[in-house]
Write an enzyme that holds these catalytic residues in place. Sequence first.
Site, PDB file in Angstrom:
ATOM      1  N   SER A  84       3.283  -2.539  10.306  1.00 42.14           N
ATOM      2  CA  SER A  84       4.742  -2.546  10.480  1.00 42.14           C
ATOM      3  C   SER A  84       5.380  -3.897  10.144  1.00 42.14           C
ATOM      4  O   SER A  84       6.357  -4.308  10.787  1.00 42.14           O
ATOM      5  CB  SER A  84       5.111  -2.093  11.895  1.00 42.14           C
ATOM      6  OG  SER A  84       4.631  -0.788  12.148  1.00 42.14           O
TER       7      SER A  84
ATOM      8  N   GLY B 131       2.320   1.895  10.619  1.00 37.03           N
ATOM      9  CA  GLY B 131       3.299   2.960  10.435  1.00 37.03           C
ATOM     10  C   GLY B 131       4.005   3.386  11.702  1.00 37.03           C
ATOM     11  O   GLY B 131       4.661   4.421  11.741  1.00 37.03           O
TER      12      GLY B 131
ATOM     13  N   GLU C 137      -6.776   4.679   7.846  1.00 40.60           N
ATOM     14  CA  GLU C 137      -6.556   6.108   7.567  1.00 40.60           C
ATOM     15  C   GLU C 137      -7.797   6.720   6.913  1.00 40.60           C
ATOM     16  O   GLU C 137      -8.093   7.902   7.105  1.00 40.60           O
ATOM     17  CB  GLU C 137      -5.295   6.281   6.700  1.00 40.60           C
ATOM     18  CG  GLU C 137      -4.037   6.038   7.531  1.00 40.60           C
ATOM     19  CD  GLU C 137      -2.850   5.502   6.760  1.00 40.60           C
ATOM     20  OE1 GLU C 137      -2.827   5.586   5.524  1.00 40.60           O
ATOM     21  OE2 GLU C 137      -1.928   4.982   7.421  1.00 40.60           O
TER      22      GLU C 137
ATOM     23  N   GLY D 272       2.699  -1.367   4.267  1.00 40.99           N
ATOM     24  CA  GLY D 272       2.793   0.049   3.931  1.00 40.99           C
ATOM     25  C   GLY D 272       4.232   0.447   3.664  1.00 40.99           C
ATOM     26  O   GLY D 272       4.745   0.306   2.547  1.00 40.99           O
ATOM     27  N   GLY D 273       4.915   0.926   4.698  1.00 38.98           N
ATOM     28  CA  GLY D 273       6.265   1.483   4.559  1.00 38.98           C
ATOM     29  C   GLY D 273       7.227   0.585   3.788  1.00 38.98           C
ATOM     30  O   GLY D 273       7.972   1.065   2.918  1.00 38.98           O
TER      31      GLY D 273
ATOM     32  N   ASN E  64       0.867  -1.177   0.000  1.00 36.62           N
ATOM     33  CA  ASN E  64       0.000   0.000   0.000  1.00 36.62           C
ATOM     34  C   ASN E  64       0.903   1.225   0.000  1.00 36.62           C
ATOM     35  O   ASN E  64       1.482   1.567   1.019  1.00 36.62           O
ATOM     36  CB  ASN E  64      -0.899  -0.020   1.252  1.00 36.62           C
ATOM     37  CG  ASN E  64      -1.716   1.254   1.399  1.00 36.62           C
ATOM     38  OD1 ASN E  64      -1.848   2.027   0.447  1.00 36.62           O
ATOM     39  ND2 ASN E  64      -2.249   1.475   2.586  1.00 36.62           N
ATOM     40  N   TRP E  65       1.002   1.848  -1.166  1.00 34.11           N
ATOM     41  CA  TRP E  65       1.923   2.990  -1.297  1.00 34.11           C
ATOM     42  C   TRP E  65       1.407   4.260  -0.631  1.00 34.11           C
ATOM     43  O   TRP E  65       2.144   5.211  -0.457  1.00 34.11           O
ATOM     44  CB  TRP E  65       2.197   3.272  -2.783  1.00 34.11           C
ATOM     45  CG  TRP E  65       3.206   2.353  -3.401  1.00 34.11           C
ATOM     46  CD1 TRP E  65       3.949   1.395  -2.772  1.00 34.11           C
ATOM     47  CD2 TRP E  65       3.605   2.321  -4.779  1.00 34.11           C
ATOM     48  NE1 TRP E  65       4.779   0.775  -3.668  1.00 34.11           N
ATOM     49  CE2 TRP E  65       4.584   1.322  -4.910  1.00 34.11           C
ATOM     50  CE3 TRP E  65       3.219   3.026  -5.908  1.00 34.11           C
ATOM     51  CZ2 TRP E  65       5.199   1.023  -6.130  1.00 34.11           C
ATOM     52  CZ3 TRP E  65       3.816   2.736  -7.127  1.00 34.11           C
ATOM     53  CH2 TRP E  65       4.802   1.749  -7.230  1.00 34.11           C
ATOM     54  N   LYS E  66       0.115   4.282  -0.314  1.00 31.83           N
ATOM     55  CA  LYS E  66      -0.500   5.505   0.231  1.00 31.83           C
ATOM     56  C   LYS E  66      -0.198   6.681  -0.712  1.00 31.83           C
ATOM     57  O   LYS E  66      -0.119   6.498  -1.925  1.00 31.83           O
ATOM     58  CB  LYS E  66      -0.020   5.755   1.660  1.00 31.83           C
ATOM     59  CG  LYS E  66      -0.104   4.504   2.532  1.00 31.83           C
ATOM     60  CD  LYS E  66       0.096   4.758   3.979  1.00 31.83           C
ATOM     61  CE  LYS E  66       0.127   3.438   4.723  1.00 31.83           C
ATOM     62  NZ  LYS E  66       0.101   3.578   6.156  1.00 31.83           N
TER      63      LYS E  66
ATOM     64  N   HIS F  38      -9.508   1.231   4.891  1.00 34.57           N
ATOM     65  CA  HIS F  38      -8.222   1.380   5.579  1.00 34.57           C
ATOM     66  C   HIS F  38      -8.418   2.316   6.769  1.00 34.57           C
ATOM     67  O   HIS F  38      -9.200   3.264   6.706  1.00 34.57           O
ATOM     68  CB  HIS F  38      -7.168   1.936   4.615  1.00 34.57           C
ATOM     69  CG  HIS F  38      -5.790   1.888   5.172  1.00 34.57           C
ATOM     70  ND1 HIS F  38      -5.325   2.826   6.060  1.00 34.57           N
ATOM     71  CD2 HIS F  38      -4.777   1.002   4.988  1.00 34.57           C
ATOM     72  CE1 HIS F  38      -4.068   2.516   6.398  1.00 34.57           C
ATOM     73  NE2 HIS F  38      -3.716   1.412   5.770  1.00 34.57           N
TER      74      HIS F  38
ATOM     75  N   GLU G 299      -5.578  -5.156  10.564  1.00 34.67           N
ATOM     76  CA  GLU G 299      -4.547  -4.151  10.800  1.00 34.67           C
ATOM     77  C   GLU G 299      -4.847  -3.402  12.094  1.00 34.67           C
ATOM     78  O   GLU G 299      -5.669  -2.460  12.092  1.00 34.67           O
ATOM     79  CB  GLU G 299      -4.511  -3.157   9.641  1.00 34.67           C
ATOM     80  CG  GLU G 299      -4.235  -3.789   8.298  1.00 34.67           C
ATOM     81  CD  GLU G 299      -3.606  -2.778   7.343  1.00 34.67           C
ATOM     82  OE1 GLU G 299      -2.484  -3.032   6.902  1.00 34.67           O
ATOM     83  OE2 GLU G 299      -4.228  -1.754   7.062  1.00 34.67           O
TER      84      GLU G 299
HETATM   85  C1  PEP Z   1      -0.799  -0.052   5.952  1.00 36.57           C
HETATM   86  O1  PEP Z   1      -0.737   1.086   5.508  1.00 36.57           O
HETATM   87  O2  PEP Z   1      -1.786  -0.739   5.702  1.00 36.57           O
HETATM   88  C2  PEP Z   1       0.296  -0.547   6.772  1.00 36.57           C
HETATM   89  C3  PEP Z   1       0.190  -1.730   7.308  1.00 36.57           C
HETATM   90  O3  PEP Z   1       1.382   0.289   6.911  1.00 36.57           O
HETATM   91  P1  PEP Z   1       2.791  -0.114   7.603  1.00 36.57           P
HETATM   92  O4  PEP Z   1       3.234  -1.416   7.015  1.00 36.57           O
HETATM   93  O5  PEP Z   1       3.708   1.026   7.251  1.00 36.57           O
HETATM   94  O6  PEP Z   1       2.536  -0.221   9.067  1.00 36.57           O
END
Ligand code: PEP
Length: 253
Positions: A214, A175, A99, A235-236, A11-13, A97, A169
Amino acid sequence: MTDRMPYILGNWKMNLDIETAMSVAADVADIANDAAADVGVGLAIPYPWIPLIASEHAESNLLIGAQDVSPEESGAFTGDVSAGMLAPWCTFVIIGHSERRSIHGESNALVRAKLAAALAHGMAPVLCVGETQAQRDAGLTMDVVSDQVRSASTHLGGVELRSLLVAYEPVWAIGTGLTAEPTDAQAVAAHIRQVLGTVDIEAAASVPILYGGSVNGDNADAYFACPDVDGALVGGASLSADAFLPIVRAALG
Ligand code: PEP
């Protein structure tokens, strides 16, 4: 993991300029091609880059996804993008999500409507669910996740359920570098499968349930050893192929 196909979805956001996006996508497409028989590898891409990256990798095994979708078909919805607009390019779309739920105030009812729109246009919804830190501290994790999953799934038939992916999640782990204990991720994933099972028990057994929060190359193994965890939403660590590849390798076993 079981005999369900695992998925590693990035997930590049709202990250990566076009040059970097094209370059990371090319590297991840190579990873997707190498893993294709055993692991589904995909990227949820910012809207403007979707057609470019999808066209470039149309012949590859890279799964192309969007990060959100409108529940509406068309009309006066400034800034929104419909499922019909995404479907020519995307095989999956992230829905609900945390966010979107927290920053944009998305309710379970809106998530349910978005999910219906994605399914109507043949895209696999990746339904995100998870508790906040306060809900976790109050012992409400299972209740919150049940409500989110039930609201999104009770009206679905078995065929639609078979198109669904769920990402557990925990909001406090996204994040932050904080991660759920694998035993906790397993317990919640099993609970999600049980809730889905009240809709259709056989279909529920086939739904990939991902862990997100994470995930990186060092901790992925422990999650993928859990019987009800079928991969990760990342994500990251999806912003560079070097960080993403070890997670796919962990899923390959
Ligand atoms: C996400 O954005 O769904 C996510 C899990 O981010 P991260 O891996 O950075 O925690």
